[in-house]
Design a protein around this motif. Structure first.
Motif, PDB file in Angstrom:
ATOM      1  N   ARG A  56      49.604  64.866  10.126  1.00 35.78           N
ATOM      2  CA  ARG A  56      51.007  64.962   9.755  1.00 35.78           C
ATOM      3  C   ARG A  56      51.476  66.327   9.742  1.00 35.78           C
ATOM      4  O   ARG A  56      52.499  66.813  10.295  1.00 35.78           O
ATOM      5  N   ALA A  59      51.160  68.153  12.964  1.00 31.10           N
ATOM      6  CA  ALA A  59      52.169  67.600  14.045  1.00 31.10           C
ATOM      7  C   ALA A  59      53.482  68.302  13.541  1.00 31.10           C
ATOM      8  O   ALA A  59      54.257  69.032  14.422  1.00 31.10           O
ATOM      9  N   ALA A  64      55.758  68.201  16.485  1.00 30.62           N
ATOM     10  CA  ALA A  64      55.606  67.211  17.552  1.00 30.62           C
ATOM     11  C   ALA A  64      55.468  66.087  16.866  1.00 30.62           C
ATOM     12  O   ALA A  64      55.297  66.033  15.420  1.00 30.62           O
ATOM     13  N   GLY A  65      55.314  64.989  17.190  1.00 26.59           N
ATOM     14  CA  GLY A  65      55.228  63.648  16.559  1.00 26.59           C
ATOM     15  C   GLY A  65      53.662  63.466  16.275  1.00 26.59           C
ATOM     16  O   GLY A  65      52.926  63.838  16.973  1.00 26.59           O
ATOM     17  N   VAL A  66      53.329  62.954  15.264  1.00 28.09           N
ATOM     18  CA  VAL A  66      51.780  62.523  15.033  1.00 28.09           C
ATOM     19  C   VAL A  66      50.967  62.016  16.119  1.00 28.09           C
ATOM     20  O   VAL A  66      50.041  62.355  16.825  1.00 28.09           O
ATOM     21  N   SER A  68      51.493  61.916  19.162  1.00 28.45           N
ATOM     22  CA  SER A  68      51.181  62.724  20.392  1.00 28.45           C
ATOM     23  C   SER A  68      49.971  63.631  20.189  1.00 28.45           C
ATOM     24  O   SER A  68      49.424  64.113  21.016  1.00 28.45           O
TER      25      SER A  68
END
Length: 249
Positions: A56, A59, A64-66, A68
């Motif tokens: 987390r 990211a 970015a999102g986790v 991804s």
């Protein structure tokens, strides 16, 4: 390392990690790379320690999102391997060797110590390290070359390098703890008073004698050199009774 994500049950696959290029899942190409993820994780560990590193947090650092991130680092164990190899690029993989294997081995150890002091999370990370990447392998190759004049076979040289690395990691862990203790003078004074009392109770004559002996230099450089000399100078090249074939045997 923070425990907010699960670790893959199968562990790290070294062939997939190091022999195949990292490729994102199908779909829109992300704006980050495996290297960017690794750099962000190293920066977190350097600044806040290994426990601060989580998927987390990484990211968020790369925007970015986790989910991804998992195409590049499917679990925390893989991320840790990437981090170790990334910082290992700082270690020289080449360089002149003197032919004096003990002197060259001490140089290897000093390089490792400096490296771990720059990245204080490394000693703990190395304890769980299982899959050497290209930068780790390059430094290992250099260290094994330094040991070649010893006449020991490859298995013995690998053992000595592992022993040396464990020594340096343990020493750096202690060195960092001592530096932290200096920042807490009250605790250090209490510990000194406690040891003085124990030494005078009559039940610990060996400790009392040791505490009364002339003090050695206690600065970090002198202490590391003294311990390293004892380790390396005491290495025995006669492996005939250790379950290994002696050199040339």
């Amino acid at each position: 390392m923070a425990q907010d994500e699960g670790t893959g049950a199968a562990g790290v696959d070294p062939e997939r990690l190091w022999l195949r290029p990292a490729e994102p899942r199908r779909g829109r190409r992300p704006s980050f790379s495996r290297e960017a993820i690794t750099v962000a994780a190293v920066a977190l560990a350097d600044a806040e320690g290994l426990d601060a590193v989580s998927m987390r947090r990484v990211a968020a650092a790369v925007g970015a999102g986790v989910m991804s991130l998992y195409s590049y680092a499917p679990d925390k164990e893989t991320l840790l391997e990437l981090m170790i190899d990334h910082v290992s690029a700082e270690l020289p993989a080449t360089g002149p060797l003197t032919g004096d294997w003990r002197a060259d081995l001490k140089t290897v150890a000093r390089l490792q110590r400096d490296h771990m002091l720059r990245h204080p999370w490394l000693p703990a990370a190395l304890a769980a390290h299982r899959t050497p990447g290209p930068n780790v392998l390059a430094f290992l190759e250099h260290a094994l070359a330094a040991l070649r004049p010893s006449g020991l076979d490859g298995a013995a040289r690998l053992e000595i390098f592992a022993q040396l690395t464990a020594f340096v990691a343990g020493h750096v862990t202690h060195e960092l703890a001592q530096a932290e203790a200096v920042r807490s003078p009250g605790r250090a004074a209490a510990e000194a008073r406690y040891l003085a009392a124990v030494a005078q109770d009559g039940d610990h004559p060996e400790l009392a004698e040791a505490l009364c002996a002339p003090r050695r230099p206690t600065d970090p450089e002198a202490t590391f050199t003294r311990f390293l000399d004892r380790l390396v100078d005491g290495l025995d090249t006669d492996w005939s009774g250790a379950g290994l074939r002696p050199p040339g045997g």
